[in-house]
Write a protein that holds these residues in place. Structure first.
Motif, short mmCIF file in Angstrom:
data_model
loop_
_atom_site.label_atom_id
_atom_site.label_comp_id
_atom_site.label_asym_id
_atom_site.label_seq_id
_atom_site.Cartn_x
_atom_site.Cartn_y
_atom_site.Cartn_z
N GLY A 161 0.84 -1.19 0.00
CA GLY A 161 0.00 0.00 0.00
C GLY A 161 0.88 1.23 0.00
N PHE A 162 0.24 2.38 0.10
CA PHE A 162 0.98 3.64 0.12
C PHE A 162 0.21 4.63 0.97
CE2 PHE A 162 2.69 7.64 -1.58
CZ PHE A 162 4.05 7.34 -1.61
N GLU A 163 0.93 5.40 1.75
CA GLU A 163 0.30 6.40 2.60
C GLU A 163 0.87 7.78 2.30
OE1 GLU A 163 -1.97 8.39 4.39
OE2 GLU A 163 -2.36 6.25 4.79
N TRP A 164 0.02 8.63 1.70
CA TRP A 164 0.43 9.98 1.36
C TRP A 164 0.50 10.88 2.60
CZ3 TRP A 164 2.42 11.44 -3.14
CH2 TRP A 164 2.15 10.67 -4.28
N TRP A 165 -0.40 10.62 3.55
CA TRP A 165 -0.53 11.52 4.69
C TRP A 165 0.52 11.22 5.76
CZ3 TRP A 165 -2.95 15.91 4.28
CH2 TRP A 165 -3.22 16.67 5.42
N ASN A 166 1.76 11.46 5.37
CA ASN A 166 2.90 11.26 6.26
C ASN A 166 4.03 12.10 5.69
OD1 ASN A 166 3.95 9.58 8.63
ND2 ASN A 166 5.51 9.19 7.08
N ALA A 167 4.99 12.47 6.53
CA ALA A 167 6.11 13.28 6.06
C ALA A 167 7.41 12.53 6.31
CB ALA A 167 6.14 14.64 6.77
N PRO A 168 8.03 11.97 5.24
CA PRO A 168 7.52 11.91 3.87
C PRO A 168 6.52 10.77 3.70
CG PRO A 168 9.67 10.87 3.99
CD PRO A 168 9.39 11.42 5.36
N PRO A 169 5.80 10.73 2.55
CA PRO A 169 4.88 9.62 2.27
C PRO A 169 5.61 8.29 2.33
CG PRO A 169 4.52 11.41 0.73
CD PRO A 169 5.78 11.75 1.49
N CYS A 170 4.86 7.22 2.62
CA CYS A 170 5.47 5.91 2.89
C CYS A 170 4.89 4.80 2.03
CB CYS A 170 5.22 5.52 4.35
SG CYS A 170 6.53 5.96 5.46
N TYR A 171 5.78 3.85 1.69
CA TYR A 171 5.36 2.57 1.13
C TYR A 171 5.06 1.63 2.30
CZ TYR A 171 7.21 4.18 -3.35
OH TYR A 171 7.44 4.88 -4.50
N LEU A 172 3.98 0.88 2.20
CA LEU A 172 3.60 -0.05 3.25
C LEU A 172 3.60 -1.48 2.70
CD1 LEU A 172 0.48 1.85 4.70
CD2 LEU A 172 2.91 2.29 5.11
N PHE A 173 4.07 -2.41 3.50
CA PHE A 173 4.10 -3.82 3.11
C PHE A 173 3.60 -4.68 4.25
CE2 PHE A 173 7.55 -1.58 0.94
CZ PHE A 173 7.29 -1.89 -0.38
N TRP A 174 2.79 -5.69 3.90
CA TRP A 174 2.34 -6.69 4.85
C TRP A 174 2.79 -8.04 4.30
CZ3 TRP A 174 -0.52 -2.55 3.24
CH2 TRP A 174 -0.98 -1.66 4.22
N ALA A 175 3.87 -8.59 4.84
CA ALA A 175 4.45 -9.84 4.34
C ALA A 175 4.05 -10.96 5.30
CB ALA A 175 5.97 -9.73 4.25
N THR A 176 3.30 -11.94 4.78
CA THR A 176 2.76 -13.01 5.62
C THR A 176 3.56 -14.29 5.45
OG1 THR A 176 0.53 -12.09 5.42
CG2 THR A 176 0.70 -14.38 6.13
N ARG A 177 3.87 -14.94 6.57
CA ARG A 177 4.55 -16.24 6.51
C ARG A 177 3.52 -17.31 6.15
NH1 ARG A 177 8.57 -19.42 10.75
NH2 ARG A 177 8.65 -21.32 9.48
N THR A 178 3.68 -17.95 5.03
CA THR A 178 2.74 -18.97 4.57
C THR A 178 3.38 -20.35 4.66
OG1 THR A 178 3.44 -18.89 2.25
CG2 THR A 178 1.79 -17.28 2.95
N GLY A 179 2.55 -21.39 4.51
CA GLY A 179 3.06 -22.75 4.58
C GLY A 179 3.96 -23.10 3.42
N SER A 180 3.84 -22.33 2.33
CA SER A 180 4.65 -22.63 1.15
C SER A 180 5.99 -21.90 1.14
CB SER A 180 3.88 -22.25 -0.13
OG SER A 180 3.57 -20.87 -0.13
N ASP A 181 6.23 -21.03 2.13
CA ASP A 181 7.50 -20.32 2.17
C ASP A 181 8.63 -21.30 2.45
OD1 ASP A 181 6.01 -18.06 1.91
OD2 ASP A 181 6.33 -17.33 3.95
N SER A 182 9.78 -21.05 1.83
CA SER A 182 10.94 -21.87 2.09
C SER A 182 11.49 -21.54 3.47
CB SER A 182 12.02 -21.64 1.03
OG SER A 182 12.43 -20.28 1.05
N GLU A 183 12.02 -22.55 4.14
CA GLU A 183 12.57 -22.33 5.49
C GLU A 183 13.92 -21.64 5.40
OE1 GLU A 183 11.34 -22.84 8.54
OE2 GLU A 183 9.45 -23.36 7.58
N ASP A 184 14.10 -20.60 6.23
CA ASP A 184 15.37 -19.87 6.27
C ASP A 184 16.35 -20.63 7.16
OD1 ASP A 184 14.46 -17.51 4.80
OD2 ASP A 184 13.16 -17.23 6.52
N GLN A 185 17.60 -20.60 6.78
CA GLN A 185 18.63 -21.23 7.58
C GLN A 185 19.18 -20.23 8.60
OE1 GLN A 185 19.38 -24.55 7.27
NE2 GLN A 185 17.61 -24.46 5.90
N ALA A 186 19.37 -20.67 9.80
CA ALA A 186 19.90 -19.78 10.85
C ALA A 186 21.36 -19.45 10.57
CB ALA A 186 19.78 -20.48 12.21
#
Length: 215
Positions: free
Chosen positions: A190-215
């Motif tokens: 998403g994007f929010e204009w009403w901010n100084a400066p305007p912002c990009y917004l992201f909602w990243a969801t962990r799903t069952g199909s995501d690959s497992e990250d190595q520690a």
């Protein structure tokens, strides 16, 4: 001729007086001046941005909410207002000034300010008695962090979230998505204009199909 101790203390006292006069805004300004790469902005987020960013959270399903880079608590207070009485908020910051300020300013048994790195989120969560977080929020400027830090935080965040949990990210540059895509299969934006400066917004969801990250 080297300056006396009294002379070197005068600028520090002046900064402290300004911070005291301006309250949270002064503390935020002080943090930006000392750590501009980590703070990312000289102005706290707007109420509109906060509400937009938190609008997708199902608060009934949140046992643990984590925030990276809480600063003076601009997001902490709205999160606590929405959080269940038996849930918890962990706020992680590398700036001891911010952590000390939050400890003094927010009196809530659900709130746990931690001096540390977001890359160590898994260990911090475990230290507070949790296996995973339900939601993790970040305004850290991924594109200006030291080399390797952004990818390490994104990977650690994916591992720290429960399946179905979400990484909420607000940034001034769209490039932040590049740090999320290797780990998260579902990313809404998403994007929010009403901010100084305007912002990009992201909602990243962990799903069952995501690959497992190595520690």
């Amino acid at each position: 001729m080297s300056p006396s101790k009294a002379e070197t203390r005068r600028p520090a006292r002046l900064v402290d007086r300004i911070v005291h006069t301006l309250g949270p805004w002064g503390m935020f300004l002080k943090g930006f001046v000392k750590h501009p790469v980590m703070v990312g902005s000289i102005i706290p987020s707007s109420d509109t941005l906060i509400n937009h960013m938190l609008s997708k959270v199902d608060w009934d399903k949140v046992d643990l909410f984590v925030e990276y880079g809480p600063g003076v608590g601009t997001f902490c207070r709205p999160v606590l207002e929405r959080l269940r009485g038996d849930a918890a908020l962990i706020a992680i910051d590398t700036n001891p000034d911010f952590i000390d300020y939050l400890k003094r300013d927010i009196a809530d048994s659900r709130f746990h300010p931690v001096l540390g790195s977001a890359a160590d989120v898994e260990a911090i969560i475990r230290a507070h008695g949790f296996d995973h977080a339900d939601q993790i929020l970040s305004g850290l400027p991924f594109s200006t962090l030291p080399p390797g830090v952004g990818p390490a935080i994104a990977a650690a965040t994916h591992r720290a979230l429960r399946p179905g949990g979400t990484f909420l990210v607000y940034q001034f540059r769209k490039r932040a998505r590049d740090f999320l895509e290797p780990h998260f299969g579902q990313i809404d934006d998403g994007f929010e204009w009403w901010n100084a400066p305007p912002c990009y917004l992201f909602w990243a969801t962990r799903t069952g199909s995501d690959s497992e990250d190595q520690a």
